[in-house]
Write a protein that holds these residues in place. Structure first.
Motif, PDB file in Angstrom:
ATOM      1  N   PRO A  34       0.783  -1.230   0.000  1.00 59.67           N
ATOM      2  CA  PRO A  34       0.000   0.000   0.000  1.00 59.67           C
ATOM      3  C   PRO A  34       0.823   1.294   0.000  1.00 59.67           C
ATOM      4  CG  PRO A  34       0.070  -0.883   2.205  1.00 59.67           C
ATOM      5  CD  PRO A  34       0.799  -1.864   1.319  1.00 59.67           C
ATOM      6  N   THR A  35       2.037   1.234   0.505  1.00 58.60           N
ATOM      7  CA  THR A  35       2.847   2.443   0.607  1.00 58.60           C
ATOM      8  C   THR A  35       4.218   2.199  -0.022  1.00 58.60           C
ATOM      9  OG1 THR A  35       3.685   1.784   2.770  1.00 58.60           O
ATOM     10  CG2 THR A  35       1.732   3.201   2.748  1.00 58.60           C
ATOM     11  N   PRO A  36       4.876   3.258  -0.431  1.00 58.35           N
ATOM     12  CA  PRO A  36       6.207   3.096  -1.009  1.00 58.35           C
ATOM     13  C   PRO A  36       7.211   2.536  -0.001  1.00 58.35           C
ATOM     14  CG  PRO A  36       5.307   5.239  -1.580  1.00 58.35           C
ATOM     15  CD  PRO A  36       4.396   4.634  -0.538  1.00 58.35           C
ATOM     16  N   VAL A  37       8.083   1.698  -0.505  1.00 60.95           N
ATOM     17  CA  VAL A  37       9.165   1.106   0.268  1.00 60.95           C
ATOM     18  C   VAL A  37      10.428   1.257  -0.565  1.00 60.95           C
ATOM     19  CG1 VAL A  37      10.089  -1.030   1.239  1.00 60.95           C
ATOM     20  CG2 VAL A  37       7.645  -0.560   1.387  1.00 60.95           C
ATOM     21  N   LEU A  38      11.524   1.587   0.093  1.00 59.94           N
ATOM     22  CA  LEU A  38      12.796   1.716  -0.598  1.00 59.94           C
ATOM     23  C   LEU A  38      13.671   0.520  -0.252  1.00 59.94           C
ATOM     24  CD1 LEU A  38      14.817   3.345  -2.320  1.00 59.94           C
ATOM     25  CD2 LEU A  38      15.546   4.464  -0.220  1.00 59.94           C
ATOM     26  N   GLY A  39      14.228  -0.112  -1.265  1.00 54.16           N
ATOM     27  CA  GLY A  39      15.185  -1.186  -1.068  1.00 54.16           C
ATOM     28  C   GLY A  39      16.571  -0.698  -1.434  1.00 54.16           C
ATOM     29  N   LEU A  40      17.523  -1.013  -0.610  1.00 56.34           N
ATOM     30  CA  LEU A  40      18.918  -0.650  -0.850  1.00 56.34           C
ATOM     31  C   LEU A  40      19.697  -1.956  -0.947  1.00 56.34           C
ATOM     32  CD1 LEU A  40      21.041   1.966   0.941  1.00 56.34           C
ATOM     33  CD2 LEU A  40      21.753  -0.404   1.066  1.00 56.34           C
ATOM     34  N   VAL A  41      20.512  -2.096  -1.981  1.00 53.74           N
ATOM     35  CA  VAL A  41      21.326  -3.291  -2.155  1.00 53.74           C
ATOM     36  C   VAL A  41      22.788  -2.871  -2.207  1.00 53.74           C
ATOM     37  CG1 VAL A  41      21.835  -5.278  -3.630  1.00 53.74           C
ATOM     38  CG2 VAL A  41      19.484  -4.411  -3.462  1.00 53.74           C
ATOM     39  N   ILE A  42      23.616  -3.572  -1.455  1.00 49.91           N
ATOM     40  CA  ILE A  42      25.062  -3.391  -1.526  1.00 49.91           C
ATOM     41  C   ILE A  42      25.613  -4.691  -2.096  1.00 49.91           C
ATOM     42  CG2 ILE A  42      27.187  -2.879  -0.287  1.00 49.91           C
ATOM     43  CD1 ILE A  42      25.375  -1.788   2.019  1.00 49.91           C
ATOM     44  N   THR A  43      26.364  -4.604  -3.182  1.00 46.14           N
ATOM     45  CA  THR A  43      26.853  -5.817  -3.826  1.00 46.14           C
ATOM     46  C   THR A  43      28.115  -5.529  -4.628  1.00 46.14           C
ATOM     47  OG1 THR A  43      26.165  -7.750  -5.105  1.00 46.14           O
ATOM     48  CG2 THR A  43      25.453  -5.587  -5.930  1.00 46.14           C
ATOM     49  N   GLU A  44      28.589  -6.538  -5.298  1.00 45.57           N
ATOM     50  CA  GLU A  44      29.680  -6.447  -6.267  1.00 45.57           C
ATOM     51  C   GLU A  44      29.338  -7.372  -7.418  1.00 45.57           C
ATOM     52  OE1 GLU A  44      32.176  -4.482  -6.601  1.00 45.57           O
ATOM     53  OE2 GLU A  44      32.405  -3.590  -4.608  1.00 45.57           O
ATOM     54  N   ASP A  45      29.852  -7.059  -8.586  1.00 38.13           N
ATOM     55  CA  ASP A  45      29.530  -7.847  -9.774  1.00 38.13           C
ATOM     56  C   ASP A  45      29.954  -9.304  -9.644  1.00 38.13           C
ATOM     57  OD1 ASP A  45      28.552  -5.490 -10.785  1.00 38.13           O
ATOM     58  OD2 ASP A  45      30.091  -5.263 -12.334  1.00 38.13           O
ATOM     59  N   TRP A  46      30.999  -9.579  -8.895  1.00 33.08           N
ATOM     60  CA  TRP A  46      31.497 -10.947  -8.760  1.00 33.08           C
ATOM     61  C   TRP A  46      30.669 -11.804  -7.812  1.00 33.08           C
ATOM     62  CZ3 TRP A  46      32.226 -11.588  -3.691  1.00 33.08           C
ATOM     63  CH2 TRP A  46      32.633 -10.486  -2.928  1.00 33.08           C
ATOM     64  N   CYS A  47      29.768 -11.207  -7.059  1.00 37.01           N
ATOM     65  CA  CYS A  47      28.995 -11.917  -6.039  1.00 37.01           C
ATOM     66  C   CYS A  47      28.018 -12.902  -6.688  1.00 37.01           C
ATOM     67  CB  CYS A  47      28.230 -10.915  -5.178  1.00 37.01           C
ATOM     68  SG  CYS A  47      27.159 -11.700  -3.966  1.00 37.01           S
ATOM     69  N   PRO A  48      28.152 -14.205  -6.412  1.00 34.87           N
ATOM     70  CA  PRO A  48      27.266 -15.189  -7.039  1.00 34.87           C
ATOM     71  C   PRO A  48      25.825 -15.143  -6.527  1.00 34.87           C
ATOM     72  CG  PRO A  48      28.686 -16.275  -5.443  1.00 34.87           C
ATOM     73  CD  PRO A  48      29.144 -14.840  -5.529  1.00 34.87           C
ATOM     74  N   THR A  49      25.606 -14.555  -5.362  1.00 35.68           N
ATOM     75  CA  THR A  49      24.265 -14.491  -4.789  1.00 35.68           C
ATOM     76  C   THR A  49      23.507 -13.247  -5.263  1.00 35.68           C
ATOM     77  OG1 THR A  49      25.313 -15.446  -2.842  1.00 35.68           O
ATOM     78  CG2 THR A  49      23.030 -14.846  -2.616  1.00 35.68           C
ATOM     79  N   ALA A  50      24.214 -12.290  -5.853  1.00 36.58           N
ATOM     80  CA  ALA A  50      23.567 -11.049  -6.283  1.00 36.58           C
ATOM     81  C   ALA A  50      22.536 -11.250  -7.393  1.00 36.58           C
ATOM     82  CB  ALA A  50      24.612 -10.017  -6.694  1.00 36.58           C
ATOM     83  N   PRO A  51      22.821 -11.996  -8.453  1.00 36.62           N
ATOM     84  CA  PRO A  51      21.806 -12.128  -9.514  1.00 36.62           C
ATOM     85  C   PRO A  51      20.458 -12.660  -9.041  1.00 36.62           C
ATOM     86  CG  PRO A  51      23.938 -12.736 -10.383  1.00 36.62           C
ATOM     87  CD  PRO A  51      24.110 -12.563  -8.888  1.00 36.62           C
ATOM     88  N   PRO A  52      20.415 -13.731  -8.229  1.00 35.57           N
ATOM     89  CA  PRO A  52      19.080 -14.149  -7.777  1.00 35.57           C
ATOM     90  C   PRO A  52      18.419 -13.120  -6.857  1.00 35.57           C
ATOM     91  CG  PRO A  52      20.787 -15.633  -6.912  1.00 35.57           C
ATOM     92  CD  PRO A  52      21.443 -14.693  -7.850  1.00 35.57           C
ATOM     93  N   ALA A  53      19.184 -12.502  -5.965  1.00 31.84           N
ATOM     94  CA  ALA A  53      18.615 -11.496  -5.063  1.00 31.84           C
ATOM     95  C   ALA A  53      18.040 -10.325  -5.863  1.00 31.84           C
ATOM     96  CB  ALA A  53      19.680 -11.001  -4.087  1.00 31.84           C
ATOM     97  N   LEU A  54      18.798  -9.862  -6.860  1.00 30.54           N
ATOM     98  CA  LEU A  54      18.351  -8.734  -7.675  1.00 30.54           C
ATOM     99  C   LEU A  54      17.190  -9.114  -8.581  1.00 30.54           C
ATOM    100  CD1 LEU A  54      21.825  -7.227  -8.551  1.00 30.54           C
ATOM    101  CD2 LEU A  54      20.055  -6.163  -7.140  1.00 30.54           C
ATOM    102  N   ALA A  55      17.218 -10.317  -9.144  1.00 28.47           N
ATOM    103  CA  ALA A  55      16.129 -10.747 -10.026  1.00 28.47           C
ATOM    104  C   ALA A  55      14.802 -10.763  -9.277  1.00 28.47           C
ATOM    105  CB  ALA A  55      16.440 -12.121 -10.615  1.00 28.47           C
ATOM    106  N   VAL A  56      14.813 -11.282  -8.064  1.00 27.78           N
ATOM    107  CA  VAL A  56      13.565 -11.328  -7.283  1.00 27.78           C
ATOM    108  C   VAL A  56      13.143  -9.911  -6.902  1.00 27.78           C
ATOM    109  CG1 VAL A  56      12.468 -12.183  -5.176  1.00 27.78           C
ATOM    110  CG2 VAL A  56      13.963 -13.689  -6.500  1.00 27.78           C
ATOM    111  N   LEU A  57      14.088  -9.043  -6.573  1.00 26.16           N
ATOM    112  CA  LEU A  57      13.735  -7.642  -6.274  1.00 26.16           C
ATOM    113  C   LEU A  57      13.108  -6.958  -7.481  1.00 26.16           C
ATOM    114  CD1 LEU A  57      16.616  -6.184  -4.082  1.00 26.16           C
ATOM    115  CD2 LEU A  57      14.183  -6.243  -3.541  1.00 26.16           C
TER     116      LEU A  57
END
Length: 157
Positions: A34-57
């Motif tokens: 119902p209301t705006p929410v801000l998501g902040l992500v801290i990552t690096e391109d080499w991080c193997p967990t970043a693509p799934p986390a970002l895709a779901v976001l």
């Protein structure tokens, strides 16, 4: 998200985005945000967990009609920001996903890997089995929902 359009992991995030499968419960939650929410992500391109986390976001952002806004920061370029979200107070683990309300009050975060509330008390092997049987996109989606559900009243139709 600008980061997804311009980073070297673009193809990995987009491939994962095509594979995202969320339960009706998680999808309905983000559609009804119902209301705006801000998501902040801290990552690096080499991080193997970043693509799934970002895709779901990205998927959750689309479901929310833009009420979930996400910004991505590189760990190496933002040491002060990373310093606020050290895993166990000492590790610069990525990705870090943090959610804020409209007044930029922190709602909760995930550091490195999501752990669902219902997994509390499980041993490492049991947790891995639960994660595998749940599926990576549902794990990330449920973890995001768990953080926001504590703070955001959603009227799911």
């Amino acid at each position: 998200m600008e980061y997804v359009r311009t980073s070297s992991v673009r193809h990995r995030v987009l491939r994962r985005l095509a594979e995202v499968r969320l339960s009706d419960e998680v999808s309905a939650f983000f559609k009804s945000l119902p209301t705006p929410v801000l998501g902040l992500v801290i990552t690096e391109d080499w991080c193997p967990t970043a693509p799934p986390a970002l895709a779901v976001l990205v998927h959750c952002r689309e479901l929310s009609g833009g009420r979930l806004d996400v910004r991505v920061f590189k760990r190496g370029e933002n040491p002060d920001l990373m310093g606020q979200y050290l895993k166990d107070g000492k590790f610069r683990s990525v990705p870090v996903v943090v959610f804020f309300d409209e007044q930029f009050r922190p709602l909760g975060d995930i550091r490195e890997k999501p752990v669902l509330p219902e997994w509390a008390g499980l041993g490492e092997n049991e947790r891995r089995q639960a994660e595998i049987s749940t599926g990576w996109s549902e794990v990330w989606g449920r973890a995001y929902m768990a953080i926001l559900h504590r703070h955001v009243q959603v009227g799911v139709a």
